[in-house]
Design an enzyme around this catalytic site. Structure first.
Site, short mmCIF file in Angstrom:
data_model
loop_
_atom_site.label_atom_id
_atom_site.label_comp_id
_atom_site.label_asym_id
_atom_site.label_seq_id
_atom_site.Cartn_x
_atom_site.Cartn_y
_atom_site.Cartn_z
N GLU C 311 -6.45 9.45 10.09
CA GLU C 311 -5.09 9.11 10.44
C GLU C 311 -4.44 10.25 11.23
OE1 GLU C 311 -3.31 7.19 7.15
OE2 GLU C 311 -1.38 6.91 8.13
N GLU C 314 -5.85 10.13 14.63
CA GLU C 314 -5.24 9.00 15.34
C GLU C 314 -3.85 9.39 15.86
OE1 GLU C 314 -4.71 5.48 12.97
OE2 GLU C 314 -3.84 4.34 14.62
N CYS C 338 -1.74 3.02 4.18
CA CYS C 338 -2.56 3.04 2.96
C CYS C 338 -1.99 2.19 1.83
CB CYS C 338 -2.84 4.44 2.46
SG CYS C 338 -1.79 5.68 3.12
N SER C 358 -0.83 2.59 11.66
CA SER C 358 -2.12 3.24 11.85
C SER C 358 -3.22 2.21 11.62
CB SER C 358 -2.27 4.38 10.84
OG SER C 358 -3.63 4.69 10.68
N LYS C 397 -3.77 -4.01 -4.28
CA LYS C 397 -5.14 -3.61 -3.95
C LYS C 397 -6.13 -4.75 -4.21
CE LYS C 397 -4.63 0.67 -2.60
NZ LYS C 397 -4.97 1.01 -1.22
N GLU C 400 -5.90 -6.75 -1.19
CA GLU C 400 -6.47 -6.01 -0.07
C GLU C 400 -7.99 -6.11 -0.05
OE1 GLU C 400 -6.14 -1.76 -0.27
OE2 GLU C 400 -5.98 -1.55 1.91
N GLU C 405 -11.06 -9.19 6.50
CA GLU C 405 -11.43 -8.09 7.41
C GLU C 405 -12.23 -7.02 6.68
OE1 GLU C 405 -8.35 -9.82 7.04
OE2 GLU C 405 -7.08 -8.08 7.41
N CYS C 555 2.64 5.34 -5.27
CA CYS C 555 1.61 4.71 -6.11
C CYS C 555 1.82 4.96 -7.60
CB CYS C 555 0.23 5.22 -5.72
SG CYS C 555 -0.09 5.00 -3.97
#
Lengths: 390, 157, 628
Positions: C311, C314, C338, C358, C397, C400, C405, C555
């Protein structure tokens, strides 16, 4: 159908020129007159109108609002319908005076969805008032600006509760707010707001034109003035009656030509049921208090099915947010059905009466607090009848 | 829903919104108008209203389901609401109910297959002195008798 | 019609109307004190304080249910009613502001009766029995029943289901038969998170909490943050628990079951075993996981370090393209990616701004794809037989790892996302007392991680970790903050912003010389919304990097964390994480030897290179807000 026996309070020859005279008075004078008259809210709760207006008048804010509560939903009430139909000028003038008194420039009439058929006529009347400069900017040259807008409800009894009504006007579900703060401090969009019943505003117009002393010459010391009663049920002459406070139930029954009466429900589904033995009780805030609904039951009526009808009403019309009202009313209804089926023990009924008292104490708003009244009074007074036939 | 219908609905809602103002307090007036015009507030309409008022669709849904006169499901062109509260109940409401069911061939809570009539109960209409009473859309009918009800329904058919 | 509402977005449900009001609306009185009598004793209380808060301060217990300190006030359950002298009815302590001298009784015959009735009524509508319930032992209704000595169902009991359980979502299960209509979830979803999935519908006895048009949760705009679960007093909302599949895999000798643990569950799981918040259990947890039967126990922080490399690179690449090449199509500021709750939020609510995000996968997913490629190759294990479990503080999560993907390895990169609560349940089921277990280390090759990866758990952590690396990368010096602690990134403020002036740079980064690197940190999607509106209005044009976490507190306040949650609890969990970071030998991602090893051995074309793009980066879906 206009008020059947209207004599003084709601004259058919209401002089609509009184507005200009009234608007010459200072806000303090208007509030003083209303306080002097001892006028109490005609919607049922009976809060002193002058005190309410005084609080709103004292509140400091850039905007204030007047709301006319025309969400008359209490079973058995229809006096506001008659006022809005045949006595509209008094209502509108009363709202305008309310605006003048508290310093508001905007008034609303919250009209119940069931009365949509009146909407066009009300709007036309207001348009006419504006064209005659009895509403709008610089009303009749007095320097006072005030307009009235109509908001339509969509079928919800709870919106007759003032804070639920305000929620509804703001575009929300009609769920009562926590109080305090009260609407006089934090109402419509948190601005000071007075919410009064249609009849209260109409009474204001008359009090301002005829004076507090004249008003107080009717009624009792604790309940001055006259009251409109919506009478329905088992009588020959149902309709709206103008009566002085202090009239007893027996006199009233005679007036409406009711015969072989077994019981009278005072105050609608959220009121109390009076048996024959209590017909000497008087219609007044200190005794049998009512927002106007009087429903008469004759000897042929089954009080349990009356109770069931009321209970079904509350199960559906509770807003559903607070536990005592949402679930409590269902339990009372279940109890009524159990009695119907002959499956309810006396001890369980005692349990439910106890529950009813907790609902009166712990519910969030007036709806939940008054919903068990019918259950408690009908079971108290008609226990033998209810149980003996099953 | 056809795309053209959707576009028409969007246009209608945007127009209402410009009339009333795109504020939360316009929600009930907009819903009342959509209900009156289309007989219900469709899933699409609710989302469009949410979009123009910048609120969550679920909030519109919460409001629509709260008020008895708003419906998220499609109802008939004429919505008949018979008062079932005490004074009407005592004035032989049930015989009126039977006539309505017979004349329309549906039960309460149902809509005729031609989407012309829906039959519902409602709570106190404020017509207790002229009971029994019912509403057909916003029009009120009082002092009903079985004979009169049949006649009224015939006119609407 | 005129506009009286200040702003459309500023809606507040019934519950949250401003509460504090002085007598006669004189605001100036707020703050001064008034004497009140509570249960016969006199106390001085600030005007405007609620009865509940006043009693709390004096250690007078009043039971609550709909009240939650993170949320606006509802006053709907009526369990907290008290007697206020002069009032006809009882008053809800949680909403009643003290505005004048008053006498309050918190326990009287009427009060006790009313509270007991409220509990009885709730129980009469509450489906099922406690012993077959997910929240057995941690249910607020159960606790109240015990407190009030409930020994029978006075008003009956529901023994048949009335609602279907909504299992449609990978993340959240809705069981409305257990709902007590406290509206905490509604207030969480609409006010706290401003997502707007749940609302009360219908009226009276038919009132239910539901989604738009009663659609299954998977079909509406739920971002899976699970904040509603954390605040639900009963089992009406819970996470979608995959633990039986994990047991199955563990019990299957053919399967190689590996897990990665994120820092936040480690900082909070002790609470599930009776410890006070703020005790990190990292090493005991490793032991527990091995005893449960996981074949390898890895540290997600390794992947967090990797995320920083990817990241950070990037971001530098974006800056270079923008500053050196003058490329106008570069999207800056760059947003972190994230937090899967935040990612789904932006996909639904701001799909036109996805390019600012990102392209990095979250640490969980980076780890997953490496486990089934690099790790499988190195250890000669058939990736088809590897089962990867991610121990996360997060319900999103779960969604996710099920995104289509997320199969860069050719397999489902992460098989299961397991929340802190669910792991605690597995540990209990295995008969282990976590706090009493001996500590042990993570397994290699992903065992060692830096403190930078660790602090990802708290809001601002990603930013702090990124700065520690990026600053050093471009200047050759460590970040100019004492002990590497970048205080500007820490704390529970909703939106934080700061900047670092880049000077004395290495020659290859000279284009950044004199750039004032501006960054912003937000947590909770309500704050994310504010940031996005700023971006929309063009107010973030001079910002470079923005960290957003979907959950309040980051989190450590995730939807998979132990219940209850509160501002204080979240602070303590964050503290545990920062303390652990301060004690670690390696505290910068780029100094993690394993990270360097993987770039040498496997991702040989470096951060943001071809291979890492395939395995460690992803793309997003323009979901939009509307359903039809």
């Amino acid at each position: 159908m206009p008020i059947i026996n209207n004599k003084e309070l709601f004259p058919t020859d209401y002089n609509d020129r009184i507005l200009i005279e009234a608007l010459k008075k200072t806000p303090q004078d208007i509030i003083y007159e209303i306080r002097e008259s001892g006028l109490k809210g005609r919607g049922g709760a009976g809060f002193p109108t002058g005190t309410k207006w005084n609080l709103a008048s004292a509140a400091v804010a850039e905007k204030k609002f007047v709301v006319c509560n025309a969400d008359e939903g209490e079973p058995g009430t229809f006096k506001d319908r008659v006022l809005l139909t045949d006595y509209l000028p008094m209502v509108i003038d009363g709202i305008t005076l309310g605006g003048r008194a508290i310093g508001a420039q905007k008034g609303y009439i919250y009209l119940r969805g069931e009365y949509r058929y009146m909407l066009g006529r009300l709007e036309n009347y207001i348009a006419q008032m504006i064209s005659e400069n009895r509403l709008g900017n610089n009303i009749l040259g007095t320097g006072f600006d005030f307009t009235i807008e109509i908001r339509l409800g969509a079928g919800a009894y709870i919106c007759g509760e003032e804070s639920a009504l305000i929620e509804s006007m703001e575009g929300h579900r009609g769920e009562a707010r926590n109080r305090p703060p009260f609407p006089v401090n934090r109402g419509y969009f948190c601005y000071p707001t007075i919410v009064n019943n249609v009849e209260t505003f109409a009474s204001v117009a008359v009090i301002i034109s005829k004076g507090a002393d004249w008003f107080k010459s009717f009624g009792t010391s604790k309940s001055p003035g006259k009251k409109l009663l919506s009478v329905s049920g088992d009588c020959r002459k149902p309709g709206v009656y103008e009566v002085p406070f202090g009239i007893n139930v027996k006199e009233l029954l005679k007036l409406v030509d009711a015969r072989k009466t077994k019981a009278v429900q005072i105050g609608g589904a959220s009121g109390y049921c009076l048996p024959r033995s209590q017909f000497d009780r008087t219609i007044s805030f200190e005794d049998a208090s009512t927002g106007g609904s009087v429903i008469i039951f004759n000897q042929t009526r089954d009080m349990l099915s009356v109770l069931k009808n009321f209970q079904e009403f509350f199960v559906e019309e509770s807003c559903g947010q607070c536990t005592p009202c949402r679930v409590g009313n269902k339990k009372l209804l279940d109890g009524v059905e159990k009695i119907e089926q002959g499956e309810c023990s006396i001890s369980y009924i005692r349990e439910l009466m106890d529950l009813g008292r907790s609902m009166q104490m712990a519910s969030k708003c007036g709806l939940g607090q008054s919903a068990p009244n019918s259950f408690i009074s009908i079971v108290t007074h008609f226990e033998n009848e209810i149980f003996s036939s099953r | 829903m056809l795309l053209s219908e959707k576009n028409a609905m969007t246009e209608e809602i945007e127009e209402l919104c410009s009339n009333y103002g795109s504020y939360r307090e316009s929600l009930l007036p907009i819903l009342n108008d959509i209900q009156l015009r289309f007989g219900y507030v469709s899933e699409f309409a609710q989302q469009e209203i949410a979009r123009v008022l910048d609120i969550h669709p679920v909030e519109v849904y919460g409001v629509v389901t709260f008020y008895s006169f708003l419906s998220p499901k499609r109802l008939g062109k004429y919505i008949i609401r018979l008062c079932r509260t005490i004074s009407c109940d005592m004035a032989e409401k049930s015989s009126i109910a039977r006539v309505l069911e017979r004349e329309l061939g549906i039960r309460f809570g149902e809509t005729t297959s031609d989407m012309k009539f829906s039959l519902e109960y409602t709570n106190c209409l404020g017509m207790c002195d002229e009971s029994p009473a019912m509403l057909i859309n916003e029009q009120v009918f009082t002092k009903l008798t079985p004979h009169r009800v049949a006649e009224i329904i015939r006119k609407y058919k | 019609m005129m506009e009286y509402s200040k702003k459309n977005g500023d809606r507040a449900p019934v519950a949250s109307k401003p509460l504090k009001v002085a007598p006669h609306g004189l605001e100036s009185d707020i703050g001064s004190k008034v004497e009140v009598e509570i249960n016969g004793k006199a106390y001085k209380v600030p005007i405007g304080m609620t009865i509940l808060d006043a009693c709390k301060k004096q250690n007078i217990h009043i039971p609550t249910l709909c009240y939650h300190e993170d949320l606006c006030l509802a006053g709907v359950c009526r369990i907290c009613v008290v007697e206020v002298e002069g009032m006809r009815s009882l008053q809800a302590a949680c909403t009643y502001p003290i505005t004048n001298r008053m006498k309050i009784k918190t326990s009287s015959e009427q009060v006790r009766k009313a509270r007991r009735h409220v509990i009885d009524l709730l129980l009469s509508e509450h489906y099922g029995e406690c012993y077959s319930c997910h929240r057995n032992g941690n249910c607020e209704l159960q606790k109240l029943s015990k407190e009030y000595g409930v020994d029978s169902y006075r008003f009956g009991h529901v023994i048949e289901r009335r609602h279907n359980v909504d299992h449609s979502s990978y993340s959240v299960v809705r069981d409305m038969d257990k709902c007590v209509l406290c509206k905490r979830c509604v207030r969480t979803c609409i006010d706290l998170q401003e997502v707007g999935v749940l609302e009360s519908t219908n009226r009276g006895y038919d009132t239910t909490i539901t989604t738009f048009n009663d659609l299954p949760l998977a079909e509406v705009i739920c971002i899976n943050c699970g904040q509603c679960i954390n605040r639900c007093p009963t089992a009406a909302l819970r996470a979608n628990d995959p633990s039986h599949f994990i047991w199955e895999a563990i019990d299957n000798p053919k399967k190689h079951v590996v897990c990665q643990t994120a820092p936040s569950p480690r900082a909070a799981i002790g609470e599930e075993f009776g410890l006070a918040p703020g005790h990190s259990m990292t090493k005991q947890l490793n032991t527990a996981l091995r005893m449960i039967g996981f074949d390898r126990v890895f540290d997600t922080n390794f992947a967090a370090d990797l995320t920083i490399m990817e990241e950070g690179t990037e971001l530098l690449l974006r800056l270079k393209r923008s500053l050196v090449n003058g490329d106008k199509s570069v999207h800056l500021p760059q947003f972190t990616s994230c937090s899967p709750g935040w990612v789904k939020y932006i996909e639904h609510f701001y799909p036109e701004y996805l390019d600012y995000l990102s392209s990095c996968k979250s640490p969980q997913q980076m780890f997953g794809s490496l486990l089934k490629t690099f790790y499988a190759e190195e250890h000669n294990i058939d990736p088809a037989e590897i089962v990867t479990v991610a121990i996360m503080p997060c319900s999103a999560k779960k969604f996710e790892c099920n995104r289509p993907e997320m199969t860069a390895s050719g397999f489902k990169d992460v098989d299961f996302g397991l929340t802190t609560r669910e792991l605690a349940q597995m540990i209990r089921e295995a008969g282990l007392r976590l706090p009493e277990l001996p500590p042990s280390n993570f397994d290699d090759p992903f065992g060692e991680a830096s403190g930078a990866g660790l602090i990802f758990g708290a809001t601002g952590g990603v930013m702090e970790a990124a700065l520690r690396t990026a600053y050093e990368l471009v200047t050759g010096r460590t970040v100019p903050f004492e002990n590497l602690n970048i205080e500007a990134c820490r704390g529970m403020e909703g939106i934080k912003q700061a900047s670092v002036l880049l000077t004395g740079l290495k020659p290859e980064w000279a284009f950044l010389e004199g750039v004032n690197l501006k960054f912003m940190i937000a947590h909770g999607t309500a704050n994310a919304k504010k940031v996005m509106e700023m971006l929309k209005a063009g107010e973030l044009a001079d910002f470079h990097f923005i960290e957003i976490m979907g959950c309040p507190g980051g989190c450590i306040g995730g939807g998979g964390q132990p219940i209850p949650t509160s501002g204080e609890i979240r602070k303590l969990r964050a503290k545990a994480i920062y303390e652990e970071d301060a004690g670690l030998p390696i505290r910068k991602s780029h100094e993690n030897p394993n990270v360097n090893y993987i770039y040498e051995k496997f991702l040989t074309d470096g951060p943001c290179g071809h291979k890492s793009h395939k395995l460690l980066h992803t793309h997003y879906v323009k979901r939009g807000k509307y359903i039809v």
